[in-house]
Design a protein around this motif. Structure first.
Motif, PDB file in Angstrom:
ATOM      1  N   ILE A 236      93.052 130.897  26.701  1.00 12.72           N
ATOM      2  CA  ILE A 236      93.529 129.672  27.379  1.00 12.72           C
ATOM      3  C   ILE A 236      94.948 129.442  26.948  1.00 12.72           C
ATOM      4  CG2 ILE A 236      93.239 127.224  27.433  1.00 12.72           C
ATOM      5  CD1 ILE A 236      90.193 127.642  26.724  1.00 12.72           C
ATOM      6  N   LEU A 237      95.872 129.135  28.085  1.00 12.32           N
ATOM      7  CA  LEU A 237      97.280 128.908  27.544  1.00 12.32           C
ATOM      8  C   LEU A 237      97.446 127.459  27.706  1.00 12.32           C
ATOM      9  CD1 LEU A 237     100.026 129.939  27.014  1.00 12.32           C
ATOM     10  CD2 LEU A 237     100.441 130.074  29.306  1.00 12.32           C
ATOM     11  N   LEU A 238      97.915 126.812  26.412  1.00  9.40           N
ATOM     12  CA  LEU A 238      98.063 125.381  26.477  1.00  9.40           C
ATOM     13  C   LEU A 238      99.467 125.242  26.315  1.00  9.40           C
ATOM     14  CD1 LEU A 238      96.658 122.749  26.550  1.00  9.40           C
ATOM     15  CD2 LEU A 238      96.148 123.085  24.148  1.00  9.40           C
ATOM     16  N   PRO A 239     100.203 124.682  27.162  1.00  6.96           N
ATOM     17  CA  PRO A 239     101.757 124.254  26.899  1.00  6.96           C
ATOM     18  C   PRO A 239     101.554 122.825  26.503  1.00  6.96           C
ATOM     19  CG  PRO A 239     101.598 124.993  29.237  1.00  6.96           C
ATOM     20  CD  PRO A 239     100.021 124.989  28.786  1.00  6.96           C
ATOM     21  N   ALA A 240     102.208 122.374  25.202  1.00  4.04           N
ATOM     22  CA  ALA A 240     102.100 121.372  24.566  1.00  4.04           C
ATOM     23  C   ALA A 240     103.497 120.826  24.170  1.00  4.04           C
ATOM     24  CB  ALA A 240     101.555 121.869  23.201  1.00  4.04           C
ATOM     25  N   ALA A 241     103.723 119.585  24.642  1.00  2.00           N
ATOM     26  CA  ALA A 241     105.165 118.915  24.490  1.00  2.00           C
ATOM     27  C   ALA A 241     104.874 117.994  23.202  1.00  2.00           C
ATOM     28  CB  ALA A 241     105.246 118.202  25.463  1.00  2.00           C
ATOM     29  N   SER A 242     103.541 117.627  22.877  1.00  3.31           N
ATOM     30  CA  SER A 242     103.673 116.610  21.444  1.00  3.31           C
ATOM     31  C   SER A 242     102.249 116.631  20.983  1.00  3.31           C
ATOM     32  CB  SER A 242     103.986 115.145  21.978  1.00  3.31           C
ATOM     33  OG  SER A 242     102.898 114.829  22.791  1.00  3.31           O
ATOM     34  N   ARG A 243     102.048 116.299  20.048  1.00  2.63           N
ATOM     35  CA  ARG A 243     100.960 116.245  19.020  1.00  2.63           C
ATOM     36  C   ARG A 243      99.925 115.324  19.766  1.00  2.63           C
ATOM     37  NH1 ARG A 243      98.197 117.464  13.987  1.00  2.63           N
ATOM     38  NH2 ARG A 243      96.005 116.393  14.545  1.00  2.63           N
ATOM     39  N   ARG A 244     100.586 114.090  20.358  1.00  2.00           N
ATOM     40  CA  ARG A 244      99.714 113.206  20.935  1.00  2.00           C
ATOM     41  C   ARG A 244      99.050 113.861  22.371  1.00  2.00           C
ATOM     42  NH1 ARG A 244     101.220 108.559  24.642  1.00  2.00           N
ATOM     43  NH2 ARG A 244      99.312 107.486  24.902  1.00  2.00           N
ATOM     44  N   GLN A 245      99.870 114.766  23.030  1.00  2.00           N
ATOM     45  CA  GLN A 245      99.336 115.290  24.139  1.00  2.00           C
ATOM     46  C   GLN A 245      98.281 116.277  23.802  1.00  2.00           C
ATOM     47  OE1 GLN A 245     101.859 118.393  25.778  1.00  2.00           O
ATOM     48  NE2 GLN A 245     101.541 117.891  27.973  1.00  2.00           N
ATOM     49  N   VAL A 246      98.423 117.322  22.939  1.00  2.00           N
ATOM     50  CA  VAL A 246      97.379 117.855  22.454  1.00  2.00           C
ATOM     51  C   VAL A 246      96.072 117.292  22.086  1.00  2.00           C
ATOM     52  CG1 VAL A 246      96.917 120.065  21.151  1.00  2.00           C
ATOM     53  CG2 VAL A 246      99.042 119.824  21.965  1.00  2.00           C
ATOM     54  N   ASP A 247      96.338 116.270  21.398  1.00  2.00           N
ATOM     55  CA  ASP A 247      95.264 115.381  20.880  1.00  2.00           C
ATOM     56  C   ASP A 247      94.251 115.031  22.113  1.00  2.00           C
ATOM     57  OD1 ASP A 247      95.852 115.693  18.017  1.00  2.00           O
ATOM     58  OD2 ASP A 247      96.717 114.057  17.857  1.00  2.00           O
ATOM     59  N   ASN A 248      94.981 114.598  23.053  1.00  2.00           N
ATOM     60  CA  ASN A 248      94.154 114.229  24.330  1.00  2.00           C
ATOM     61  C   ASN A 248      93.783 115.252  24.972  1.00  2.00           C
ATOM     62  OD1 ASN A 248      94.459 113.637  27.551  1.00  2.00           O
ATOM     63  ND2 ASN A 248      94.645 111.556  26.623  1.00  2.00           N
ATOM     64  N   LEU A 249      94.087 116.454  24.835  1.00  2.00           N
ATOM     65  CA  LEU A 249      93.510 117.540  25.480  1.00  2.00           C
ATOM     66  C   LEU A 249      92.352 118.164  24.854  1.00  2.00           C
ATOM     67  CD1 LEU A 249      96.802 119.360  26.947  1.00  2.00           C
ATOM     68  CD2 LEU A 249      94.900 118.535  28.459  1.00  2.00           C
TER      69      LEU A 249
END
Length: 192
Positions: A1-14
């Motif tokens: 799975i490729l997961l582009p991440a711009a911020s910690r909050r974004q990844v926490d949401n995902l």
């Protein structure tokens, strides 16, 4: 799975989406951070306190193999496409939030550019306020080639969160009973 991440909050949401899918598929998560280059500034090497490294540790604590990648580029969609070509993921997961005057950044351009020619299977997760894990899923389908994947991903989520999944096939209001039965049969057939 490729997961582009711009911020910690974004990844926490995902994470409520990514973790069950990765566990069910026995897969690996590649966290991709794409930053715009700043003229004259040399990127620093990551440290253990870097948020991307902290997120990677969270995935590993959940039993998921993870790899972090950092790229620089003016075109985020282009950098994501290059990563797709390099890593050949089975799934690309993007976060999207409704544009407002306050968040008018290039995420919409990135999403639009990727949707024009999707490089692999794709999930777009609506970002925003923290959400509970997905427990009620609606999978609209016309019984086409994407239906089995949508159903499998949906099953992974409802199994992880003890949820329910509803398949939906929409027919025109002018459809007769024979057309409705034919659509139901096609949907069942495509789901195996």
């Amino acid at each position: 799975i490729l997961l582009p991440a711009a911020s910690r909050r974004q990844v926490d949401n995902l994470m409520p989406l990514v973790i069950p899918i990765a566990k069910a598929g026995g897969g690996r998560v590649i966290l991709l951070r794409v930053d715009r280059p700043v003229y004259g500034v040399v990127p620093r090497p990551p440290t253990k306190s870097d948020w991307l490294e902290q997120v990677a540790a969270d995935f590993e604590a959940a039993g998921i193999s993870v790899q972090t990648q950092r790229r620089q580029g003016y075109n985020k969609a282009g950098a994501i496409r290059e990563a797709v070509q390099e890593f050949n993921p089975q799934l690309l997961i993007l976060s999207w939030s409704r544009p407002t005057a306050g968040n008018a950044d290039d995420q919409d351009v990135t999403l639009h550019d990727l949707l024009l020619d999707v490089p692999c299977d794709l999930i777009v997760w609506r970002a925003g306020r923290e959400k509970p894990p997905p427990r009620r899923l609606l999978v609209p389908s016309a019984g086409g080639p994407n239906a089995p994947l949508a159903l499998q991903l949906g099953k992974d989520l409802i199994d992880a969160y003890d949820g329910t999944l509803t398949m939906l096939s929409v027919q025109p209001s002018s459809a007769d009973q024979a057309a409705v039965r034919a659509a139901e049969t096609a949907l069942r057939r495509s789901l195996g």
